[in-house]
Design a protein around this motif. Structure first.
Motif, PDB file in Angstrom:
ATOM      1  N   ARG A   1      -4.657  -3.657  -7.371  1.00 48.51           N
ATOM      2  CA  ARG A   1      -6.090  -3.373  -7.206  1.00 48.51           C
ATOM      3  C   ARG A   1      -6.920  -4.507  -7.803  1.00 48.51           C
ATOM      4  NH1 ARG A   1      -6.353   2.507  -8.153  1.00 48.51           N
ATOM      5  NH2 ARG A   1      -5.587   2.497  -6.015  1.00 48.51           N
TER       6      ARG A   1
ATOM      7  N   ARG B   1      -0.340   0.342  -5.298  1.00 41.75           N
ATOM      8  CA  ARG B   1      -1.775   0.126  -4.979  1.00 41.75           C
ATOM      9  C   ARG B   1      -2.545  -0.176  -6.254  1.00 41.75           C
ATOM     10  NH1 ARG B   1      -0.912   4.452  -1.244  1.00 41.75           N
ATOM     11  NH2 ARG B   1      -1.696   5.989  -2.726  1.00 41.75           N
TER      12      ARG B   1
ATOM     13  N   ARG C   1       0.826  -1.215   0.000  1.00 46.89           N
ATOM     14  CA  ARG C   1       0.000   0.000   0.000  1.00 46.89           C
ATOM     15  C   ARG C   1       0.857   1.261   0.000  1.00 46.89           C
ATOM     16  NH1 ARG C   1      -2.998  -2.067   5.193  1.00 46.89           N
ATOM     17  NH2 ARG C   1      -3.885  -3.962   4.310  1.00 46.89           N
TER      18      ARG C   1
END
Ligand code: PBG
Length: 327
Positions: free
Chosen positions: A21, A17, A11
């Protein structure tokens, strides 16, 4: 400290990120619901749904231009007829408002995918989704009218029909008539799990379709029932439904999830009028961040298992996605 697994490593920044995803909203997932009405040069705002309008046909074509420009692939059409009667004849009239809207849409934008809502409640003076006798909503005598409605929409050029009335056996009745009349290629997107919800209030303002007596609890589902939603879906699929709608969306994520897990068919989440109105009202007061909330709600529907999202936010979402790439 020695921790083997540190989920925070993935993260650390937007790049990583984004790489991990799991779900995304694509413009191709969006279906935009629209309201059409008779008249000319009219674009009437719906007070409980800021940004949503009732369009006369000329204005409707202009609005479709925007939809197409934004890359939204599909619209779902609802009609507000010139006049209403006890049998909802505006719903299945060859020159009905939705039928005319479909013809115009397909003529001007042949590639736009046009879906029509199949129901009587916008067209009946009593506001119910079926025929009435002695204060009761009749099931079987209504099926023929629903099938005629779907047929007239298919004849006008609709790419897909979406029955939302919740009468038992309506998908089968519609499938039979479409097949018999040469429309076996037209898919049915069934509002299989449609709950008797308080979240439809603003839509009924827009369509003038609030029941004039009683409510819809004898045909729409009781909100606490999840297993029954599976039964409704199984029946609709058996009768020939191609896609399944879960409606409303936000309070029914479990139903979206279970439908997808159990049946594996394409699922559309209907992010309904009341859900839209709540976001708009809070955003107008500066209480929430509209864009963030909408994208979070929509990706939640995808995470639950929805393939498609029917939403009044579609125009905004499409332009946000354009600015930033996929969410
Ligand atoms: C027609 C219909 C309704 C909605 C979609 N099709 C209203 C209702 O069942 O009362 C609601 C859509 C929305 O609230 O956005 N039966």
């Amino acid at each position: 400290m020695e921790l083997k697994s540190r989920p925070r490593r993935l993260r650390a920044n937007e790049a990583i990120r984004c790489m991990v995803r799991e779900h995304h909203i694509r413009v191709e997932d969006l279906i935009y619901p629209m309201f059409v009405m008779p008249g000319e040069n009219k674009k009437v705002g719906i007070s409980s749904m800021p940004g949503v309008y009732n369009y006369s046909l000329d204005e409707f074509v202009l609005a479709l231009g925007e939809v197409v420009k934004l890359g939204i692939p599909a619209v779902l059409l609802f009609g507000i007829p010139e006049s209403k009667d006890s049998v909802g004849s505006g719903a299945y009239h060859e020159q009905g408002i939705v039928q005319e809207a479909v013809r115009l849409a397909k003529k001007n934008f042949p590639k736009l995918y046009v879906i029509t809502d199949v129901c009587l409640c916008e067209y009946t003076d009593h506001g119910h989704c079926g025929l009435i006798e002695d204060g009761q909503v009749l099931n079987d005598p209504t099926l023929h009218l629903l099938a005629q409605t779907a047929l007239s929409q298919a004849r006008a050029g609709a790419d897909m029909v979406a029955p939302s009335d919740m009468m038992d056996g309506r998908v089968g009745a519609i499938r039979e008539v479409l097949d018999r009349e040469g429309f076996s290629h037209i898919p049915i997107m069934a509002y299989a799990a449609k709950f008797a919800s308080g979240f439809y209030g603003p839509f009924r303002d827009a369509a003038g379709s609030a029941p004039q007596f009683g409510d819809r609890r004898t045909y729409q589902m009781d909100p606490p029932n999840g297993n029954e939603a599976m039964l409704e879906t199984a029946l609709d699929l058996e009768e020939g439904a191609d896609l399944i709608i879960v409606k409303p969306a936000l309070a029914y994520g479990d139903i979206i999830y279970r439908t997808k897990e159990r049946f594996g068919v394409p699922v559309a989440a209907y992010n309904v009028s009341g859900e839209y109105a709540m976001v708009k009202a809070a955003a107008a007061n500066g209480w929430i961040e509209e864009k963030r909330i909408v994208l979070e709600a929509l990706v939640g529907m995808k995470r639950a298992g929805a393939d498609l999202i029917i939403t009044y936010h579609a125009l905004d979402v499409a332009s946000w996605l354009r600015e930033e790439g996929p969410a």
